[in-house]
Design an enzyme around this catalytic site. Structure first.
Site, PDB file in Angstrom:
ATOM      1  N   LEU A  17       0.888  -1.160   0.000  1.00 57.49           N
ATOM      2  CA  LEU A  17       0.000   0.000   0.000  1.00 57.49           C
ATOM      3  C   LEU A  17       0.924   1.207   0.000  1.00 57.49           C
ATOM      4  O   LEU A  17       1.893   1.240   0.764  1.00 57.49           O
ATOM      5  CB  LEU A  17      -0.886   0.028   1.254  1.00 57.49           C
ATOM      6  CG  LEU A  17      -2.158  -0.823   1.261  1.00 57.49           C
ATOM      7  CD1 LEU A  17      -2.819  -0.740   2.632  1.00 57.49           C
ATOM      8  CD2 LEU A  17      -3.132  -0.386   0.180  1.00 57.49           C
ATOM      9  N   ASP A  18       0.643   2.193  -0.849  1.00 55.69           N
ATOM     10  CA  ASP A  18       1.544   3.341  -0.879  1.00 55.69           C
ATOM     11  C   ASP A  18       1.498   4.091   0.450  1.00 55.69           C
ATOM     12  O   ASP A  18       0.607   3.887   1.275  1.00 55.69           O
ATOM     13  CB  ASP A  18       1.226   4.260  -2.062  1.00 55.69           C
ATOM     14  CG  ASP A  18      -0.142   4.912  -1.961  1.00 55.69           C
ATOM     15  OD1 ASP A  18      -0.330   5.752  -1.066  1.00 55.69           O
ATOM     16  OD2 ASP A  18      -1.017   4.581  -2.781  1.00 55.69           O
ATOM     17  N   ARG A  19       2.458   4.954   0.645  1.00 56.48           N
ATOM     18  CA  ARG A  19       2.644   5.634   1.932  1.00 56.48           C
ATOM     19  C   ARG A  19       1.376   6.341   2.409  1.00 56.48           C
ATOM     20  O   ARG A  19       1.048   6.322   3.598  1.00 56.48           O
ATOM     21  CB  ARG A  19       3.793   6.634   1.815  1.00 56.48           C
ATOM     22  CG  ARG A  19       4.122   7.372   3.102  1.00 56.48           C
ATOM     23  CD  ARG A  19       5.252   8.374   2.876  1.00 56.48           C
ATOM     24  NE  ARG A  19       5.583   9.077   4.102  1.00 56.48           N
ATOM     25  CZ  ARG A  19       4.912  10.138   4.558  1.00 56.48           C
ATOM     26  NH1 ARG A  19       3.875  10.605   3.871  1.00 56.48           N
ATOM     27  NH2 ARG A  19       5.271  10.725   5.689  1.00 56.48           N
ATOM     28  N   ASP A  20       0.647   6.960   1.491  1.00 57.23           N
ATOM     29  CA  ASP A  20      -0.519   7.748   1.877  1.00 57.23           C
ATOM     30  C   ASP A  20      -1.781   6.916   2.061  1.00 57.23           C
ATOM     31  O   ASP A  20      -2.775   7.409   2.606  1.00 57.23           O
ATOM     32  CB  ASP A  20      -0.782   8.840   0.829  1.00 57.23           C
ATOM     33  CG  ASP A  20       0.373   9.817   0.724  1.00 57.23           C
ATOM     34  OD1 ASP A  20       0.985  10.112   1.765  1.00 57.23           O
ATOM     35  OD2 ASP A  20       0.664  10.272  -0.397  1.00 57.23           O
ATOM     36  N   SER A  21      -1.772   5.679   1.583  1.00 56.25           N
ATOM     37  CA  SER A  21      -2.955   4.829   1.685  1.00 56.25           C
ATOM     38  C   SER A  21      -2.974   4.090   3.013  1.00 56.25           C
ATOM     39  O   SER A  21      -1.971   4.000   3.717  1.00 56.25           O
ATOM     40  CB  SER A  21      -2.999   3.839   0.519  1.00 56.25           C
ATOM     41  OG  SER A  21      -3.118   4.530  -0.707  1.00 56.25           O
TER      42      SER A  21
END
Length: 240
Positions: free
Chosen positions: A103-107
């Protein structure tokens, strides 16, 4: 243990999540058997010492699957000198433990971690079609039906076409089900149709739900739930 192929041994040790990744380690000369650089096709027999980058590795006695509620701002890579915090600071230190996809950093939301390389390969490869469900909020609010139909039909991204298995409206955005997980795929799909994402929460992977798990908390997947996950991946549950 009978003699087994080195690629399989590396997967069982949790250091390679697929045959291709195991082969890459071997080709790079990073794997040794009893002090000798290993070749593709090598086999491991009882008593052999296998090392990756000089560190001994061995199949883990017990296969573990953890469900973590990844908070936003936390990265999924083990080593990132720019990261303030990684998911591995939130879970127990288990040999061979790695994330099942990213999951990307912001998700935020559901992230599985395991020491079973076979399971990771099955859950992440689009060939096996294990669905992932995302609750999305967009800058324009609820996504209208005609846009959702476009997402189900497929949109073109810079790395090829992408489509949702299912797309339905939800207050503030939508809920998307995908069978693959390319880098920032959900965000890129919605940007392509003019609905940039402001928040993304993964709520389900195969039969495993995020449920009431609090941000930063984790739980071990066990029993019938674990069996269901392995069935979804087309695998039998390994002995405990």
């Amino acid at each position: 243990m009978e003699a087994i192929r080195l690629q399989k041994y590396l997967a069982q040790a949790g250091v390679a999540s697929s045959r291709r990744k195991a082969e890459a380690l071997i080709r790079a000369g990073r794997v040794t058997i009893n002090g000798q650089v290993a070749a593709l096709g090598a086999k491991v027999t009882p008593g052999d010492e296998v090392c990756v980058d000089g560190r001994p590795v061995a199949p883990t006695a017990r296969r573990v699957v953890l469900a973590l509620h990844k908070p936003p701002g936390v990265t999924t890579t083990r080593r990132d000198r720019f990261a303030e915090r990684t998911v591995f600071e939130l879970v127990p230190a288990i040999p061979g433990l790695h994330t099942v996809g990213r999951l990307d950093r912001d998700s935020e939301g559901l992230l599985l971690l395991t020491n079973d390389g076979r399971l990771t390969q099955r859950l992440t490869h689009p060939r096996y079609g294990v669905p992932k469900v995302y609750r999305v909020w967009t800058a324009k609010g609820e996504v209208p039906p005609f846009i959702l139909k476009r997402l189900e039909k497929g949109v073109r991204l810079e790395d090829g076409p992408a489509r949702a298995l299912k797309a339905r409206p939800k207050v503030g955005g939508c809920v998307l089900t995908l069978a693959e997980g390319r880098k920032r795929e959900v965000r890129r799909m919605l940007r392509a149709v003019g609905y940039p994402v402001v928040r993304l929460l993964r709520v389900k992977i195969g039969p495993i739900r995020l449920g009431g798990l609090k941000p930063g908390a984790w739980r071990e997947i066990e029993g019938e739930e674990l069996e269901g996950l392995y069935r979804a991946a087309g695998l039998s549950v390994p002995p405990r």
